[in-house]
Design a protein around this motif. Structure first.
Motif, PDB file in Angstrom:
ATOM      1  N   ASP A   1       0.788  -1.205  -0.162  1.00 29.76           N
ATOM      2  CA  ASP A   1       0.122  -0.083  -0.067  1.00 29.76           C
ATOM      3  C   ASP A   1       0.922   1.215   0.001  1.00 29.76           C
TER       4      ASP A   1
ATOM      5  N   THR B   1      -9.396   5.378  -0.400  1.00 30.30           N
ATOM      6  CA  THR B   1      -8.703   4.023   0.135  1.00 30.30           C
ATOM      7  C   THR B   1      -7.353   4.417   0.794  1.00 30.30           C
TER       8      THR B   1
ATOM      9  N   GLU C   1      -5.006   5.796  -0.756  1.00 28.27           N
ATOM     10  CA  GLU C   1      -3.918   5.740  -1.890  1.00 28.27           C
ATOM     11  C   GLU C   1      -3.597   6.909  -2.760  1.00 28.27           C
TER      12      GLU C   1
END
Length: 328
Positions: free
Chosen positions: A252, A316, A318
């Motif tokens: 991630d 999310t 990101e």
């Protein structure tokens, strides 16, 4: 573009060694003091590293293995590839220093700082830098023995010496951490000055020896410019590989930031003492590429970290992929 004040002190120390190199008895005293300072430096490293944090950090083993591969596999392979630049861009002594640069561990403090600024996984950066430094105590001299051989005054016997001078004090610090860990934590700023002072002493001793042997006559303006260019390319390649490699491995955003900053940087604090042990009289040329790379990585990574901190995040967590890490 930030300039690390400590780099100015290092350059000043180099200038002092050039003007007033230690000779005779003074050189012997400086060498003995440097040896003691290196041992004390790694003793402090051992006393600072929390064993519990290191064990907990093993849970994120994929990230740490990725950083170690970048540090001790990818970097050395690029260093070996640079051999083709001799003698077109690099002299052989500068290449030996460049190759040594690719073998040293990753940084701890600056990797943590840049990861924090960029809103990355700070605990992962702490463990990754710590593991790299610990592994490097053993792996760096072994890689140097395999890749550098007898060049530049290096001897395979240095592996034993570096274990006695670096690993043994580190283990002693770990064993005594139970009793001195709190003291070290409370006085970390003062002991940080001891850290940096020890490294300055190592630099003065190494460059004094280089002046006494006249090895600085081997360096010209063109090879030095070539070295800077090669190091700029090396840093750009590693920044790109660590960022997009982390994406390919499905890490991630926070982990990718930790991987990029820990996997693309080299430790001046660990590299200088190791070079003084491994190269002896030839250490001054061996550490020059590392000193230049250290300042370059600080300047570039500071800009990248600040840019990443301003990048928008999707729901999310990101980061938008609109820019390459080098362009950032």
């Amino acid at each position: 573009m930030p300039v690390d004040p400590y780099i100015l002190l290092l350059l000043g120390t180099v200038g002092l060694a050039a003007l007033f190199p230690a000779r005779g008895t003074a050189a012997d005293v400086a060498s003995g003091a440097s040896t003691a300072a290196i041992a004390f430096l790694f003793f402090l490293y051992g006393a600072r590293l929390s064993t519990r944090e290191a064990i907990n950090g093993l849970k994120h083993w994929r990230l740490h293995v990725t950083v170690l591969v970048c540090t001790f596999v990818v970097f050395p392979l690029l260093g070996l590839a640079a051999r083709g630049l001799v003698p077109v861009l690099l002299t052989d002594p500068l290449y030996q220093g460049l190759l040594f640069l690719t073998l040293v561990p990753s940084t701890i403090q600056s990797s943590i700082a840049f990861t924090s600024i960029a809103r990355g996984n700070v605990p992962a950066a702490i463990c990754a830098g710590s593991f790299s430094s610990l592994v490097g105590i053993v792996v760096t001299p072994l890689l140097a023995a395999a890749l550098l051989g007898g060049s530049g005054g290096f001897s395979a016997d240095s592996v034993v010496e570096i274990v006695l001078q670096l690993l043994v004090p580190f283990v002693a610090g770990q064993l005594l951490r139970r009793w001195i860990g709190a003291f070290v934590t409370r006085h970390k700023k003062v002991l940080g000055l001891v850290d940096r002072g020890s490294i300055l002493l190592v630099v003065y001793t190494a460059f004094s020896e280089g002046m006494n042997r006249g090895i600085w006559h081997q360096i010209g303006a063109v090879p030095l410019a070539g070295l800077l260019g090669v190091e700029a390319v090396l840093l750009a390649v590693m920044l790109t590989l660590t960022w997009y490699g982390g994406k390919a491995l499905r890490f991630d955003r926070g982990d990718r930031i930790a991987i990029q900053f820990a996997g693309s940087k080299k430790s001046l604090a660990s590299g200088l003492p190791m070079a003084s042990v491994l190269f002896g009289a030839h250490a001054s040329l061996a550490v020059l590429p590392l000193m230049l790379f250290h300042q370059m990585q600080l300047m570039v990574c500071a800009v990248i970290a600040k840019r990443r901190a301003r990048d928008p995040l999707d729901p999310t967590g990101e980061q938008a992929e609109s820019r390459s890490p080098a362009a950032a």
